[in-house]
Design a protein around this motif. Structure first.
Motif, short mmCIF file in Angstrom:
data_model
loop_
_atom_site.label_atom_id
_atom_site.label_comp_id
_atom_site.label_asym_id
_atom_site.label_seq_id
_atom_site.Cartn_x
_atom_site.Cartn_y
_atom_site.Cartn_z
N LEU A 225 4.07 10.29 17.65
CA LEU A 225 2.76 10.18 17.02
C LEU A 225 2.19 8.79 17.20
CD1 LEU A 225 3.65 12.05 13.73
CD2 LEU A 225 2.00 12.85 15.41
N ARG B 109 -5.83 1.96 13.49
CA ARG B 109 -6.46 1.39 12.29
C ARG B 109 -7.62 0.51 12.72
NH1 ARG B 109 -2.92 -2.18 9.11
NH2 ARG B 109 -1.52 -2.37 10.87
N TYR C 226 0.85 -1.19 0.00
CA TYR C 226 0.00 0.00 0.00
C TYR C 226 0.89 1.24 0.00
CZ TYR C 226 -3.56 -3.34 1.40
OH TYR C 226 -4.41 -4.41 1.45
N THR D 75 -0.24 -6.58 6.13
CA THR D 75 0.01 -7.04 7.49
C THR D 75 0.28 -8.53 7.53
OG1 THR D 75 -1.39 -5.31 8.35
CG2 THR D 75 -0.95 -7.15 9.81
N ALA E 187 4.09 -6.93 8.41
CA ALA E 187 4.27 -5.49 8.16
C ALA E 187 5.17 -4.87 9.22
CB ALA E 187 2.91 -4.81 8.17
N PHE F 230 0.70 5.61 0.42
CA PHE F 230 -0.11 6.69 0.95
C PHE F 230 0.61 8.03 0.77
CE2 PHE F 230 -2.78 3.73 3.36
CZ PHE F 230 -1.92 2.67 3.60
N TYR G 263 5.02 6.23 16.33
CA TYR G 263 6.09 6.73 15.48
C TYR G 263 6.82 7.86 16.21
CZ TYR G 263 3.75 4.21 11.75
OH TYR G 263 3.20 3.22 11.00
N GLU H 62 -5.92 2.18 6.08
CA GLU H 62 -5.11 3.35 6.39
C GLU H 62 -5.11 3.68 7.88
OE1 GLU H 62 -7.61 3.22 4.23
OE2 GLU H 62 -8.94 4.95 4.39
N ALA H 63 -4.03 4.30 8.31
CA ALA H 63 -3.87 4.69 9.71
C ALA H 63 -4.28 6.15 9.90
CB ALA H 63 -2.42 4.50 10.13
N PHE H 64 -4.94 6.41 11.01
CA PHE H 64 -5.35 7.76 11.37
C PHE H 64 -4.53 8.20 12.57
CE2 PHE H 64 -8.91 8.21 8.53
CZ PHE H 64 -9.26 6.90 8.25
N PHE H 65 -3.96 9.39 12.47
CA PHE H 65 -3.00 9.85 13.47
C PHE H 65 -3.60 10.79 14.48
CE2 PHE H 65 1.24 8.43 12.14
CZ PHE H 65 0.95 7.91 10.89
N ARG I 29 -4.72 7.14 -0.81
CA ARG I 29 -4.08 5.84 -0.68
C ARG I 29 -4.19 5.10 -2.01
NH1 ARG I 29 -7.31 1.50 2.79
NH2 ARG I 29 -6.54 0.10 1.20
N GLU J 160 3.90 -1.60 16.86
CA GLU J 160 2.47 -1.69 16.58
C GLU J 160 1.86 -2.75 17.50
OE1 GLU J 160 1.36 -2.81 12.62
OE2 GLU J 160 -0.72 -2.22 12.91
N GLN K 29 -0.62 17.65 12.95
CA GLN K 29 -1.54 16.52 12.78
C GLN K 29 -1.32 15.90 11.41
OE1 GLN K 29 -4.98 16.02 14.71
NE2 GLN K 29 -4.72 14.02 13.80
N MET K 30 -1.05 14.61 11.37
CA MET K 30 -0.87 13.90 10.10
C MET K 30 -2.24 13.57 9.53
SD MET K 30 2.37 13.33 9.38
CE MET K 30 2.65 11.77 8.58
N PHE L 294 9.12 4.29 12.57
CA PHE L 294 8.18 3.37 13.20
C PHE L 294 8.79 2.80 14.48
CE2 PHE L 294 5.05 0.18 13.67
CZ PHE L 294 5.67 -1.05 13.82
N ARG M 157 3.54 0.68 3.00
CA ARG M 157 3.35 -0.38 3.98
C ARG M 157 3.11 -1.71 3.30
NH1 ARG M 157 -1.13 0.97 7.22
NH2 ARG M 157 -2.48 -0.57 6.25
N ARG N 53 2.84 -6.60 17.58
CA ARG N 53 2.95 -7.31 16.31
C ARG N 53 4.28 -7.05 15.63
NH1 ARG N 53 -1.56 -9.02 13.60
NH2 ARG N 53 -0.62 -8.33 11.66
N ASN N 54 4.69 -5.82 15.69
CA ASN N 54 5.93 -5.44 14.99
C ASN N 54 6.66 -4.41 15.81
OD1 ASN N 54 5.45 -6.80 12.30
ND2 ASN N 54 3.62 -5.55 12.48
N TYR O 119 0.46 11.52 3.01
CA TYR O 119 -0.04 12.19 4.20
C TYR O 119 0.38 13.65 4.14
CZ TYR O 119 -1.38 7.95 6.76
OH TYR O 119 -2.00 6.80 7.18
N THR P 148 -6.73 -4.69 9.92
CA THR P 148 -5.44 -4.71 9.21
C THR P 148 -5.64 -4.35 7.75
OG1 THR P 148 -5.74 -7.08 8.87
CG2 THR P 148 -4.42 -6.38 10.77
N ASN P 149 -4.62 -3.83 7.17
CA ASN P 149 -4.59 -3.48 5.74
C ASN P 149 -5.45 -2.28 5.39
OD1 ASN P 149 -2.82 -5.50 5.28
ND2 ASN P 149 -4.32 -6.92 4.48
#
Lengths: 117, 112
Positions: free
Chosen positions: B90, B94, A33, A98, A102, A35, B35, B100-103, A50, B48, A44-45, B45, A95, B55-56, A37, B97-98
């Protein structure tokens, strides 16, 4: 390891004009994927757009569109009709899926976009 | 729906101390990642969490740790602070999985 490169530390564009931000990445994966940002002075990100690697069609969100060239590993962002509110740092991010283990998002160094009124 | 909430927004600590940062994800989001953002290294990173399990993990020393609670809220801890730990931290969430991430708006940590 994946790497993301943004070769333009800073770009300037006149209000209402179009600007393109460049991003290249390096990966051995076939599925991933990408993105863009945006990070304004508030820090703020904000997700802009995407793209799934398996989709050939370029993603579009209003004035924002991408040019995804999978073979060239290129993912540029085009902003049409630039507005003062578009001024920010723009980060390209990658990314892996997962399921493949990931490592979170890998970011480029960012491009500082200046909008000239 | 409320966004990702990070507390505190600003923090000043002394070298050698430890610090705990908190992140509340968007309701329904079970994945939380952290992050570090610095002028020199950019965005990196840290780790997570998903369903209370790490996980990571990124390439950071063991002084950086985290955890996730059953309500998906997450904390990260930095022990024995160094001047170089000064950064914007930050948090992102999500839904599954898979996606987008929101910050969140980040926690600005200054180590003096």
């Amino acid at each position: 390891a994946q790497t993301v490169t943004q070769s333009q530390p800073e770009m300037s564009v006149q209000e209402a004009e179009t600007v393109t931000l460049s991003c290249t990445y390096d990966t051995s994966e076939s599925d991933y994927y990408l993105f863009w940002y945006k990070q304004p002075p508030s820090r703020q990100m904000i997700l802009v757009i995407r793209q799934e690697a398996y989709k050939q069609q370029n993603a579009t969100e209003n004035r924002f569109s991408v040019n995804f060239q999978k073979a060239a590993k290129s993912f540029s962002l085009k902003i049409s009709d630039s507005q003062l509110g578009d001024a920010a740092m723009y980060f390209c991010a990658y990314r892996r899926p997962t399921g493949g283990g990931a490592d979170g998002l890998t970011f480029g160094k960012g491009t500082h976009l200046i909008i000239q009124p | 729906k409320a966004g990702v909430t990070q507390t505190p927004r600003y923090l000043i600590k002394t070298r050698g101390q430890q610090v705990t940062l908190s992140c509340s994800p968007i309701s329904g989001h079970r994945s939380v990642s952290w992050y570090q953002q610095t002028p020199g290294q950019g965005l990196q990173f840290l780790f997570e969490y998903f369903s209370e399990t790490q996980r990571n993990k990124g390439n950071f020393p063991g002084r950086f740790s985290g955890r996730q609670f059953s309500n998906s809220r997450s904390e990260m801890n930095v022990s024995t602070l160094e001047l170089g730990d000064s950064a914007l931290y930050l948090c992102a969430s999500r839904q599954v999985t898979n996606t987008e991430a929101f910050f969140g708006q980040g926690t600005r940590l200054t180590v003096v």
